[in-house]
Design an enzyme around this catalytic site. Sequence first.
Site, PDB file in Angstrom:
ATOM      1  N   SER A  58       0.807  -1.221   0.000  1.00 41.03           N
ATOM      2  CA  SER A  58       0.000   0.000   0.000  1.00 41.03           C
ATOM      3  C   SER A  58       0.842   1.274   0.000  1.00 41.03           C
ATOM      4  CB  SER A  58      -0.970   0.022   1.177  1.00 41.03           C
ATOM      5  OG  SER A  58      -0.289   0.246   2.382  1.00 41.03           O
ATOM      6  N   LYS A  99       0.654   5.050   6.371  1.00 39.58           N
ATOM      7  CA  LYS A  99       0.156   5.896   5.278  1.00 39.58           C
ATOM      8  C   LYS A  99       0.853   7.253   5.306  1.00 39.58           C
ATOM      9  CE  LYS A  99      -2.883   2.662   4.539  1.00 39.58           C
ATOM     10  NZ  LYS A  99      -2.544   1.648   3.598  1.00 39.58           N
TER      11      LYS A  99
END
Length: 181
Positions: A58, A99
Amino acid sequence: KSNRTSSVRRSAVENNEVAEKTVKKSGFKKYAVPILTGILVAFVLKALIHPITIMGSSMSPTLKDGQLYTTDIFFEPSDVTYNTIVCFKPTTDIVQYIKRIVAVPGDTVEIKNGKLYVNGKKQSVSFPDMKDGGLIQDTPLTLGNDEYFCLGDNRNGSNDSRFIGPVKYLSLIHISEPTRR
């Protein structure tokens, strides 16, 4: 004289036994205190310097699967700005997410035609267009005082704020430099 001599001998033997016990006790203390201190320091360091292994893609290409990072729990709100890479555990999952912060408290975020807009300005990034805008697809969202909007660098292969919503400041952990293996 014989009673006196045996009394003196008995006393010397008893004193010697007491001295041996004292030596044994102090020998235990001599090793126990440093060992217990070392164990305590190890636990404290483990809590403060938490290693994180990147699992998944990710954050690709920035962070690679299997790469090891450490966290920095001593950061201030001013350290958490645009493009800061953070770790957090969403309330909807049992694993931690890693993230990039793309919007900070007070910002308005929206995704239009696969592009990220922050405060009405299209963000120029080198990531591919997003196929799914999630919660903010053509719907502006203004972040609260302690909310951050986080996206994975692999925009089309990331479960992030588009789907789980904004991340609260108190759940953020700053990611430091990669650890050398």
